[in-house]
Design an enzyme around this catalytic site. Structure first.
Site, PDB file in Angstrom:
ATOM      1  CB  ALA A  65      11.310 -13.770  -4.043  1.00 51.39           C
ATOM      2  N   GLY A 109      10.302 -10.835  -8.291  1.00 47.78           N
ATOM      3  CA  GLY A 109      10.990 -11.956  -8.929  1.00 47.78           C
ATOM      4  C   GLY A 109      10.175 -12.585 -10.051  1.00 47.78           C
ATOM      5  CD  GLU A 112      13.734  -9.074 -10.160  1.00 48.24           C
ATOM      6  OE1 GLU A 112      13.329  -9.846  -9.264  1.00 48.24           O
ATOM      7  OE2 GLU A 112      14.587  -8.202  -9.961  1.00 48.24           O
ATOM      8  CD  GLU A 132      11.385  -6.546  -6.331  1.00 49.21           C
ATOM      9  OE1 GLU A 132      10.827  -5.538  -6.842  1.00 49.21           O
ATOM     10  OE2 GLU A 132      11.832  -7.485  -7.005  1.00 49.21           O
TER      11      GLU A 132
HETATM   12  C1  HXC Z   1       4.512 -15.163  -0.447  1.00 50.34           C
HETATM   13  C2  HXC Z   1       2.535 -14.470  -1.386  1.00 50.34           C
HETATM   14  C3  HXC Z   1       3.225 -13.602  -2.262  1.00 50.34           C
HETATM   15  C4  HXC Z   1       4.661 -13.571  -2.177  1.00 50.34           C
HETATM   16  C5  HXC Z   1       1.129 -13.406  -2.670  1.00 50.34           C
HETATM   17  N1  HXC Z   1       1.243 -14.316  -1.675  1.00 50.34           N
HETATM   18  N2  HXC Z   1       2.331 -12.963  -3.034  1.00 50.34           N
HETATM   19  N3  HXC Z   1       3.164 -15.232  -0.496  1.00 50.34           N
HETATM   20  N4  HXC Z   1       5.240 -14.373  -1.241  1.00 50.34           N
HETATM   21  N5  HXC Z   1       5.403 -12.801  -2.986  1.00 50.34           N
HETATM   22  C6  HXC Z   1       0.173 -15.039  -0.980  1.00 50.34           C
HETATM   23  C7  HXC Z   1      -0.563 -14.151   0.034  1.00 50.34           C
HETATM   24  O1  HXC Z   1       0.154 -14.057   1.239  1.00 50.34           O
HETATM   25  C8  HXC Z   1      -1.847 -14.908   0.181  1.00 50.34           C
HETATM   26  O2  HXC Z   1      -1.659 -16.033   1.022  1.00 50.34           O
HETATM   27  C9  HXC Z   1      -2.093 -15.441  -1.227  1.00 50.34           C
HETATM   28  O3  HXC Z   1      -0.835 -15.432  -1.885  1.00 50.34           O
HETATM   29  C10 HXC Z   1      -3.051 -14.583  -2.029  1.00 50.34           C
HETATM   30  O4  HXC Z   1      -2.570 -13.243  -1.995  1.00 50.34           O
HETATM   31  P1  HXC Z   1      -3.469 -11.993  -1.561  1.00 50.34           P
HETATM   32  O5  HXC Z   1      -2.554 -10.918  -1.159  1.00 50.34           O
HETATM   33  O6  HXC Z   1      -4.520 -12.404  -0.567  1.00 50.34           O
HETATM   34  O7  HXC Z   1      -4.194 -11.662  -2.942  1.00 50.34           O
HETATM   35  P2  HXC Z   1      -4.614 -10.228  -3.534  1.00 50.34           P
HETATM   36  O8  HXC Z   1      -5.270  -9.385  -2.465  1.00 50.34           O
HETATM   37  O9  HXC Z   1      -5.378 -10.531  -4.761  1.00 50.34           O
HETATM   38  O10 HXC Z   1      -3.236  -9.503  -3.909  1.00 50.34           O
HETATM   39  C11 HXC Z   1      -2.389 -10.053  -4.881  1.00 50.34           C
HETATM   40  C12 HXC Z   1      -0.996  -9.354  -4.873  1.00 50.34           C
HETATM   41  C13 HXC Z   1      -0.440  -9.348  -3.422  1.00 50.34           C
HETATM   42  C14 HXC Z   1      -1.164  -7.910  -5.382  1.00 50.34           C
HETATM   43  C15 HXC Z   1      -0.112 -10.134  -5.832  1.00 50.34           C
HETATM   44  O11 HXC Z   1      -0.468 -10.694  -2.933  1.00 50.34           O
HETATM   45  C16 HXC Z   1       0.978  -8.860  -3.336  1.00 50.34           C
HETATM   46  O12 HXC Z   1       1.199  -7.656  -3.314  1.00 50.34           O
HETATM   47  N6  HXC Z   1       1.928  -9.781  -3.217  1.00 50.34           N
HETATM   48  C17 HXC Z   1       3.319  -9.456  -2.973  1.00 50.34           C
HETATM   49  C18 HXC Z   1       3.981  -8.910  -4.221  1.00 50.34           C
HETATM   50  C19 HXC Z   1       5.440  -8.550  -3.953  1.00 50.34           C
HETATM   51  O13 HXC Z   1       5.730  -7.700  -3.094  1.00 50.34           O
HETATM   52  N7  HXC Z   1       6.367  -9.175  -4.675  1.00 50.34           N
HETATM   53  C20 HXC Z   1       7.782  -8.933  -4.517  1.00 50.34           C
HETATM   54  C21 HXC Z   1       8.375  -9.948  -3.586  1.00 50.34           C
HETATM   55  S1  HXC Z   1      10.079  -9.702  -3.251  1.00 50.34           S
HETATM   56  P3  HXC Z   1      -2.457 -16.195   2.420  1.00 50.34           P
HETATM   57  O14 HXC Z   1      -1.917 -17.487   2.959  1.00 50.34           O
HETATM   58  O15 HXC Z   1      -2.122 -15.012   3.223  1.00 50.34           O
HETATM   59  O16 HXC Z   1      -3.890 -16.254   1.997  1.00 50.34           O
HETATM   60  C22 HXC Z   1      10.876 -10.289  -4.613  1.00 50.34           C
HETATM   61  C23 HXC Z   1      12.376 -10.180  -4.586  1.00 50.34           C
HETATM   62  C24 HXC Z   1      12.991 -10.742  -5.832  1.00 50.34           C
HETATM   63  O17 HXC Z   1      10.284 -10.778  -5.501  1.00 50.34           O
HETATM   64  C25 HXC Z   1      14.499 -10.662  -5.776  1.00 50.34           C
HETATM   65  C26 HXC Z   1      15.134 -11.899  -5.296  1.00 50.34           C
HETATM   66  C27 HXC Z   1      16.643 -11.911  -5.334  1.00 50.34           C
END
Ligand code: HXC
Length: 258
Positions: A65, A109, A112, A132
């Site tokens: 998400a 997400g 999921e 998360e």
């Molecule tokens: C918003 C995101 C994002 C996310 C990546 N980006 N994941 N933006 N939401 N979930 C964006 C980064 O901010 C960045 O933008 C660009 O994508 C590239 O990501 P990087 O981090 O620079 O790339 P990298 O170093 O290769 O790392 C990739 C990654 C990391 C391992 C996927 O981005 C990451 O850990 N992302 C978050 C994963 C996460 O925590 N997901 C769970 C979310 S909560 P900028 O503009 O900064 O360059 C969830 C809840 C679900 O999903 C339940 C709902 C009810």
């Protein structure tokens, strides 16, 4: 309808939906989920579509998400607004099969969403995770429920509590994905699987989807009875007569969804 965060191509009875927010690793925001639901509902209503493939880019199926969209929200906003609830319900209402073709990150997400599909084909680069916990929250779209049913309690706890990622090989070994294919072949293999499904009778296809999903909702005894009755009911179709006649006549069946 014109979409901005996804693309949709329909060919040979298969709708290929590609998540397309490359700057944000296909993070799921309101617009993307809204467009995805619209595309899925259109595919459900389109007689030319018999199976759906949902995919992302080589780098990311979806990295979860959209954290930027969620970060300032209050409890009341997400609870009263039921954040992502209606979209998840709408995805689960689709009766045609959906294959997730996952390459790169399928996190939070994103993992999921892949699990909401009917099965997952992964490329060798796929990485699954429920990170998360690192954000001070937890899974909210099935990561503590579907994942546990798919890979068992111990691995699910491990994934949800440590936030570690699982590679494609472990995901296949654990039962999360049905097959792992080389990255360059992912789309082709997923489309080929969808094409195989599209050749079958639509009545049987939808019956299978309903019956397998029912196994997660009910006892074994009730599930077996449901399965047997649906099996019996398929004898009311012309496609059953055609399928069995074709076998005996040593020819390909020509199903007409009747
Ligand atoms: C918003 C995101 C994002 C996310 C990546 N980006 N994941 N933006 N939401 N979930 C964006 C980064 O901010 C960045 O933008 C660009 O994508 C590239 O990501 P990087 O981090 O620079 O790339 P990298 O170093 O290769 O790392 C990739 C990654 C990391 C391992 C996927 O981005 C990451 O850990 N992302 C978050 C994963 C996460 O925590 N997901 C769970 C979310 S909560 P900028 O503009 O900064 O360059 C969830 C809840 C679900 O999903 C339940 C709902 C009810």
């Amino acid at each position: 309808m014109a979409f901005e965060t996804i693309t949709v191509e329909v060919e040979d009875h298969v709708a290929l939906i590609t998540l397309n927010r490359p700057d944000a690793m296909n993070a799921l925001n309101d617009q993307l989920l809204g467009e995805l639901v619209t595309a899925l509902e259109e595919a459900q209503g389109n007689d030319k579509v018999r199976c759906i493939v949902l995919t992302g880019s080589e780098k990311a199926f979806a990295a979860g998400a959209d954290i930027k969209m969620m970060s300032d929200k209050s409890f009341v906003e997400v609870f009263a607004g039921d954040l992502f609830g209606p979209e998840a319900d709408a995805i689960m209402r689709v009766r045609k099969p959906i294959i997730a073709a996952v390459s790169g990150y399928a996190l939070g997400g994103g993992c999921e969403l892949a699990m909401m599909c009917d099965f997952i084909i992964a490329s060798e680069s796929a990485k699954f995770g429920q990170p998360e916990i690192n954000l001070g929250v937890m899974a909210g779209l099935g990561g503590s429920q579907r994942l546990t049913r798919f890979i068992g309690k111990s691995k699910s706890m491990d994934m949800n509590l440590t936030g570690r990622f699982m590679d494609a090989e472990e995901a296949e070994r654990s039962g999360l994905v049905s097959r792992v294919v080389p990255i360059k072949k992912l789309r082709e293999e997923a489309l080929a699987a969808a094409g195989k499904i599209a050749e079958k009778s639509m009545v049987s296809i939808m019956a299978v989807k309903e019956a397998v999903n029912r196994s997660y909702e009910t006892t074994l005894r009730e599930g077996l009875l449901f399965e047997r009755r649906v099996f019996h009911s398929l004898f009311a179709t012309e496609d059953q007569k055609e399928g069995m006649s074709a076998f005996m006549e040593k020819r390909e069946a020509q199903f007409r969804d009747k």
